[in-house]
Design a protein around this motif. Structure first.
Motif, PDB file in Angstrom:
ATOM      1  N   LYS A  31      -2.717  -7.616  37.925  1.00 27.81           N
ATOM      2  CA  LYS A  31      -3.393  -8.243  36.776  1.00 27.81           C
ATOM      3  C   LYS A  31      -2.997  -7.558  35.467  1.00 27.81           C
ATOM      4  O   LYS A  31      -3.552  -7.854  34.415  1.00 27.81           O
ATOM      5  CB  LYS A  31      -4.912  -8.175  36.956  1.00 27.81           C
ATOM      6  CG  LYS A  31      -5.411  -9.145  38.028  1.00 27.81           C
ATOM      7  CD  LYS A  31      -6.921  -9.079  38.163  1.00 27.81           C
ATOM      8  CE  LYS A  31      -7.403 -10.114  39.172  1.00 27.81           C
ATOM      9  NZ  LYS A  31      -8.817  -9.934  39.537  1.00 27.81           N
ATOM     10  N   GLY A  90       0.995 -14.159  35.338  1.00 32.84           N
ATOM     11  CA  GLY A  90       0.134 -14.367  36.513  1.00 32.84           C
ATOM     12  C   GLY A  90       0.883 -14.890  37.735  1.00 32.84           C
ATOM     13  O   GLY A  90       0.266 -15.130  38.789  1.00 32.84           O
ATOM     14  N   LEU A  92       0.600 -12.464  40.790  1.00 28.32           N
ATOM     15  CA  LEU A  92      -0.746 -12.520  41.387  1.00 28.32           C
ATOM     16  C   LEU A  92      -0.907 -13.811  42.192  1.00 28.32           C
ATOM     17  O   LEU A  92      -1.493 -13.814  43.284  1.00 28.32           O
ATOM     18  CB  LEU A  92      -1.817 -12.419  40.294  1.00 28.32           C
ATOM     19  CG  LEU A  92      -3.250 -12.348  40.797  1.00 28.32           C
ATOM     20  CD1 LEU A  92      -3.496 -11.077  41.608  1.00 28.32           C
ATOM     21  CD2 LEU A  92      -4.250 -12.401  39.622  1.00 28.32           C
TER      22      LEU A  92
END
Ligand code: URA
Length: 434
Positions: A261, A303, A306
């Motif tokens: 993150k 992102g 992730l």
């Protein structure tokens, strides 16, 4: 060929030929050569060492002693990473999603940790529902679709290493560079990747204790991998304190998620960027180091790395919602701080001892049948070089009971050395060898 003659040849300083090494490895794997003769040979190797040609021959013979994985049916570049092991090492959980987001496939077979902390599989299996028991078909399918999969080893990969390592372990012959190189590289080569990056750690928590020994081991592993036709690189990294802050299975998964993150510890992030850059450079997917780092950093910022972790967890049966709600991971009932009793600077943290604290809490395996508690472990609050004041927490213990927490706190406190002057910190990544 007579084993007695080969033992005498090695004992007297001779160099074994490729054919003789093949005879030795295949004969011992089949059970034709008894343990007592192999023990004598290993001891001769301990005192005489192995030259580069002997090490390459050992590696190739061991690699072909059992099954090898054929990744040719998976499209694109396939990479693998090996770490010589360390405390708090959750690198694979961060690196694999980053690589998948950058278009590199990773088909990783992993073992369960025996010792201080769990292995990668133990860490992953702290995620509810997650399983590393994949059929070979599912493993290949997941690598193709998601970009990576991590499975427990199936099949009979490198049976020679299993037998020889067990014998080395009980005959005082582990610490021979040629034997370490052939043991590690034969397994990595059998796992089939085109690109292999190695994280060779040195320091109190590392397999090698000095940078010189780590460098020599790394150089030889890269050369042997290249001689076998793979593209290899090795990083030499400091393991004089744990990697990151968290030590313990679910705690390390939390830290890996935080890192993906964009938060997380600086050393873990730097290691993943450096290992990932080596992979992108070796694969030709980045023109230079700066471009490689930019791609990897982008996978965190946008992102996509992730999201790869979520896809991977789902594909292996786990609860991907842990990435957004970490309370879904196992949590220890007792959290207990370790308090500093003086002012100063953290001068040293004995990494290996920190691993033992986690083991005593139930986070590692003392024997291969031990059951791991996924929730327990510890989170450091201070790392080497940090200033600390009396009364401040050095770490927080996560334990199953108050008694276990207090015992662990005493043990962990003894792992910290605090001095008046800030220590000189060596660079975390000492070198990269290609
Ligand atoms: N790890 C291995 O796999 N083999 C060795 O010989 C030493 C460490």
């Amino acid at each position: 060929m007579l084993m007695t003659e080969l033992i005498a040849k090695k004992r007297d300083g001779g160099t074994l030929t490729e054919e003789e090494i093949h005879f030795l490895i295949s004969g011992y794997t089949r059970g034709d050569i008894p343990d007592y003769q192999m023990s004598a040979m290993l001891m001769a190797m301990y005192f005489r060492g192995l030259d580069r040609d002997e090490t390459v021959a050992m590696t190739m013979a061991m690699m072909h002693s059992g099954d090898t994985v054929d990744l040719s049916r998976i499209s694109g570049v396939k990479a693998d990473k090996h770490s010589t092991g360390g405390v708090g090492d959750k690198t694979s959980l961060v690196l694999c999603p980053m690589m998948a987001a950058c278009g590199v496939k990773m088909a990783k077979m992993s073992g369960r940790g025996l010792g201080h902390t769990g292995g990668t599989i133990d860490k992953l299996e702290s995620i509810p529902g997650f399983s590393c028991a994949l059929t070979p078909e599912r493993f290949f399918e997941n690598v193709e679709r998601v970009g990576f999969a991590i499975a427990s080893q199936t099949g009979d990969i490198d049976p020679a290493d299993k037998k020889i390592y067990a014998l080395r372990d009980v005959t005082g012959t582990v610490a021979v560079r040629g034997l370490i190189v052939s043991s590690i590289m034969s397994k990595k080569l059998a796992a089939g990747a085109d690109i292999i990056v190695l994280d060779v750690k040195y320091g109190s928590g590392g397999f090698m204790k000095t940078p010189e020994d780590a460098r020599a081991l790394a150089r030889e592993m890269v050369d042997v991998g290249n001689a076998a036709g793979r593209r290899c690189a090795a990083l030499i990294t400091d393991m004089d304190e744990p990697l990151g802050y968290a030590v313990g299975n679910a705690l390390e998964v939390r830290e890996a998620i935080d890192t993906l993150k964009g938060a997380g510890p600086a050393d873990l992030r730097e290691l993943c960027l450096a290992l990932g850059s080596s992979i992108l450079l070796l694969s030709g997917l980045a023109a230079d180091e700066a471009a490689a780092r930019a791609s990897l950093q982008r996978s965190i910022d946008d992102g996509s790395a992730l999201e790869k972790l979520r896809e991977f967890i789902r594909a292996q049966g786990g609860d991907a919602a842990v990435t957004d709600d970490e309370s879904r991971l196992p949590t220890a009932p007792v959290q207990f701080p370790v308090i500093s009793n003086c002012n100063g600077y953290v001068n040293h943290i004995q990494a290996e001892q920190v691993g033992l604290v986690s083991l005593h809490l139930g986070g590692g395996r003392a024997t291969k049948d031990s059951v791991i508690d996924p929730a327990v472990g510890l989170v450091l609050k201070k790392k080497v070089g940090d200033a600390v004041r009396a009364g401040e927490p050095l770490a927080v213990i996560h334990a199953a009971t108050e008694t276990a927490a207090k015992q662990a706190a005493a043990e962990l406190s003894a792992c910290f050395s605090i001095t008046d002057k800030a220590p000189e910190k060596p660079p975390f990544i000492l070198d990269t060898l290609r």
